[in-house]
Motif scaffolding. Structure first.
Motif, PDB file in Angstrom:
ATOM      1  N   ASP A 275       0.814  -1.212   0.000  1.00  0.00           N
ATOM      2  CA  ASP A 275       0.000   0.000   0.000  1.00  0.00           C
ATOM      3  C   ASP A 275       0.854   1.271   0.000  1.00  0.00           C
ATOM      4  OD1 ASP A 275      -2.246  -1.540   0.019  1.00  0.00           O
ATOM      5  OD2 ASP A 275      -2.706  -1.257   2.146  1.00  0.00           O
TER       6      ASP A 275
ATOM      7  N   LEU B 137      -3.819  -1.766 -14.435  1.00  0.00           N
ATOM      8  CA  LEU B 137      -4.465  -2.145 -13.183  1.00  0.00           C
ATOM      9  C   LEU B 137      -4.581  -3.653 -13.052  1.00  0.00           C
ATOM     10  CD1 LEU B 137      -7.276   0.513 -12.592  1.00  0.00           C
ATOM     11  CD2 LEU B 137      -4.933   0.452 -11.733  1.00  0.00           C
ATOM     12  N   GLY B 138      -4.467  -4.361 -14.172  1.00  0.00           N
ATOM     13  CA  GLY B 138      -4.512  -5.819 -14.110  1.00  0.00           C
ATOM     14  C   GLY B 138      -3.401  -6.385 -13.258  1.00  0.00           C
TER      15      GLY B 138
ATOM     16  N   LEU C 188      -2.381  -5.233 -10.589  1.00  0.00           N
ATOM     17  CA  LEU C 188      -2.795  -5.075  -9.199  1.00  0.00           C
ATOM     18  C   LEU C 188      -4.009  -5.924  -8.877  1.00  0.00           C
ATOM     19  CD1 LEU C 188      -2.462  -1.185  -8.933  1.00  0.00           C
ATOM     20  CD2 LEU C 188      -0.726  -2.924  -8.472  1.00  0.00           C
ATOM     21  N   LYS C 189      -4.412  -6.770  -9.841  1.00  0.00           N
ATOM     22  CA  LYS C 189      -5.582  -7.659  -9.681  1.00  0.00           C
ATOM     23  C   LYS C 189      -6.859  -6.870  -9.465  1.00  0.00           C
ATOM     24  CE  LYS C 189      -2.601 -11.010  -9.803  1.00  0.00           C
ATOM     25  NZ  LYS C 189      -2.346 -11.716 -11.080  1.00  0.00           N
ATOM     26  N   THR C 190      -6.971  -5.720 -10.137  1.00  0.00           N
ATOM     27  CA  THR C 190      -8.181  -4.913 -10.033  1.00  0.00           C
ATOM     28  C   THR C 190      -8.762  -4.693 -11.425  1.00  0.00           C
ATOM     29  OG1 THR C 190      -6.962  -2.830 -10.208  1.00  0.00           O
ATOM     30  CG2 THR C 190      -7.298  -3.704  -8.005  1.00  0.00           C
ATOM     31  N   ASP C 191     -10.009  -4.250 -11.438  1.00  0.00           N
ATOM     32  CA  ASP C 191     -10.684  -4.010 -12.707  1.00  0.00           C
ATOM     33  C   ASP C 191     -10.266  -2.661 -13.286  1.00  0.00           C
ATOM     34  OD1 ASP C 191     -12.158  -6.411 -12.654  1.00  0.00           O
ATOM     35  OD2 ASP C 191     -13.605  -5.515 -11.277  1.00  0.00           O
TER      36      ASP C 191
ATOM     37  N   ALA D 132     -10.520   1.046 -14.698  1.00  0.00           N
ATOM     38  CA  ALA D 132     -11.296   2.234 -14.348  1.00  0.00           C
ATOM     39  C   ALA D 132     -11.188   3.239 -15.486  1.00  0.00           C
ATOM     40  CB  ALA D 132     -10.772   2.848 -13.057  1.00  0.00           C
TER      41      ALA D 132
ATOM     42  N   HIS E 241     -10.071   6.788 -16.388  1.00  0.00           N
ATOM     43  CA  HIS E 241      -9.184   7.779 -15.789  1.00  0.00           C
ATOM     44  C   HIS E 241      -9.415   9.144 -16.427  1.00  0.00           C
ATOM     45  CE1 HIS E 241      -5.583   9.557 -14.035  1.00  0.00           C
ATOM     46  NE2 HIS E 241      -5.421   8.450 -13.327  1.00  0.00           N
TER      47      HIS E 241
ATOM     48  N   GLY F   1      -7.360  -3.533 -17.547  1.00  0.00           N
ATOM     49  CA  GLY F   1      -7.834  -4.224 -16.354  1.00  0.00           C
ATOM     50  C   GLY F   1      -7.329  -5.653 -16.270  1.00  0.00           C
ATOM     51  N   ARG F   2      -7.863  -6.378 -15.303  1.00  0.00           N
ATOM     52  CA  ARG F   2      -7.459  -7.774 -15.153  1.00  0.00           C
ATOM     53  C   ARG F   2      -8.257  -8.657 -16.109  1.00  0.00           C
ATOM     54  NH1 ARG F   2      -9.878  -9.553  -9.217  1.00  0.00           N
ATOM     55  NH2 ARG F   2     -11.751  -8.256  -9.270  1.00  0.00           N
TER      56      ARG F   2
ATOM     57  N   ARG G 211     -10.469 -11.581 -17.307  1.00  0.00           N
ATOM     58  CA  ARG G 211     -11.551 -12.340 -16.670  1.00  0.00           C
ATOM     59  C   ARG G 211     -12.106 -13.383 -17.643  1.00  0.00           C
ATOM     60  NH1 ARG G 211     -13.973 -10.833 -12.057  1.00  0.00           N
ATOM     61  NH2 ARG G 211     -13.494  -8.801 -11.108  1.00  0.00           N
TER      62      ARG G 211
END
Length: 294
Positions: free
Chosen positions: A110, A199-200, A202-205, A207, A209, A224-225, A227
Motif C-alpha cells: 500500500d 491495473l490488471g 494489481l488484480k483490479t478491474d 477504471a 481515468h 484491467g485484469r 476475466r
C-alpha cells in the motif's frame, strides 16, 4: 509578432489545413476535462496469452500481455498518426514521435511509491528490443535512485507555497507559447502520446481515468485484469473466453470519433490475432537472436 509565432514548439509541428469544425473546437472546449470522451473495449486475449506463452517458452525476453499491449499501442499510433496529436494554445499539433507513459510500483504494498516512466517507441523497434528497454527502465525506477521527474518535483516542492504557485503558473504560460525548455518536459509523463495504466497487475478491474490539464497528453488507456467471460460466437455456441477490458479516455479535439473508434478497433484486431500480425513467436525469437548474434 506573437511569441508563439517566433518560438515553434519543440515537441510537435503545427497541423496545416485543419477542417473548420475541428479548428474551432479548442476555442469552444478550452480544456481537456470538458473535451473528454470515454469508451470501453472487451478484447478476447485468448490468442494473445498463447502467443506470450510460446514467446517466453522459446527464450525471448520475458514478455507479458501488458507489454504486448504497449507494443500494439505504439504500433497503432504509428499506423494511425492522427491519434498522435495534441492541442496547445488552441492549436493542433502533430507530436514529434510516439511516447508512452506507464507506472511501475516499487513494491506491491500500500505504501510503496508509484514511479511514472516515459519512453519513446520507434516505428521499426522490435518487440524484443522494446521488452529489454522497458525491463531496464522498470528496474531502474524500482532501484530507489529516483527519476528525473522525482528530482524536478523535489526542487519545485522545496519552494515556499506562494512562490511555487507562481512558478507553476509561469511553467504553464511558457509551455503554451512554446518557450519552455525541453529539459523540463523530456521525462514528464504527461507530455506523451498516451498514458497506459496496468491495473490488471494489481488484480483490479479497469477504471476510467481523467485527463490532465498539465502537459499535453490526449489519451489515457487503463488495462484491467483478465476475466474468463462467456462469449456468444459466430456458430451460436457460448464459450468461455479470456477477456481483457480496455478503458479509454480521449480528448476529442485531436480527432473525430470515427477515426478514434477505428484506431481502437485496429488495436483490438492486433491483440485478438497476434499470430497474423506478429507471426509465430518462435520465428520472432529466432529472428531476434540472429540479429543479436550478427
Amino acid at each position: 509578432m506573437e511569441l508563439r509565432a517566433r518560438l515553434p514548439r519543440r515537441d510537435g509541428r503545427l497541423v496545416a489545413d485543419v477542417p473548420d469544425e475541428r479548428a474551432i473546437m479548442p476555442f469552444i472546449m478550452r480544456g481537456r476535462t470538458e473535451s473528454t470522451v470515454y469508451f470501453e473495449q472487451a478484447v478476447d486475449c485468448t490468442a494473445a496469452e498463447e502467443w506470450v506463452r510460446r514467446w517466453n517458452a522459446a527464450g525471448g525476453p520475458r514478455l507479458s500481455v501488458f507489454l504486448l499491449v504497449l507494443h500494439a499501442v505504439a504500433r497503432m499510433l504509428h499506423a494511425r498518426p492522427r491519434m498522435n496529436r495534441f492541442v496547445a494554445r488552441r492549436r493542433l499539433y502533430d507530436r514529434d514521435g510516439v511516447y508512452l507513459s506507464f507506472g511501475a510500483k516499487r513494491a506491491m504494498t500500500d505504501d510503496a511509491p508509484l514511479e511514472m516512466l516515459k519512453r519513446r517507441f520507434e516505428p521499426d523497434e522490435s518487440l524484443a528490443a522494446m521488452v529489454r528497454g522497458l525491463t531496464d527502465a522498470v528496474a531502474g525506477a524500482r532501484s530507489g535512485n529516483g527519476s528525473d521527474v522525482d528530482k524536478e518535483l523535489k526542487l519545485f516542492l522545496a519552494l515556499p507555497t506562494p512562490v511555487l504557485d507562481v512558478a507553476v503558473s509561469l511553467f504553464h504560460w511558457l509551455d503554451a507559447r512554446g518557450a519552455l525548455p525541453s529539459g523540463l518536459t523530456r521525462s514528464d509523463p504527461m507530455y506523451s502520446s498516451a498514458v497506459v495504466s496496468n491495473l490488471g497487475s494489481l488484480k483490479t478491474d479497469a477504471a476510467y481515468h481523467h485527463l490532465y490539464e498539465h502537459g499535453n497528453c490526449p489519451l489515457f488507456l487503463v488495462v484491467g485484469r483478465i476475466r474468463p467471460t462467456p462469449v456468444a460466437e459466430d456458430d451460436g455456441a457460448v464459450r468461455v473466453r479470456d477477456v481483457l477490458p480496455l478503458r479509454w479516455t480521449f480528448d476529442e479535439r485531436i480527432e473525430d470519433g470515427l477515426y478514434a473508434a477505428r484506431s481502437a478497433d485496429w488495436l483490438r484486431c492486433v491483440l485478438e490475432d497476434p499470430f497474423h500480425h506478429f507471426g509465430a513467436p518462435e520465428d520472432a525469437v529466432r529472428q531476434e537472436s540472429g540479429h543479436a548474434s550478427g
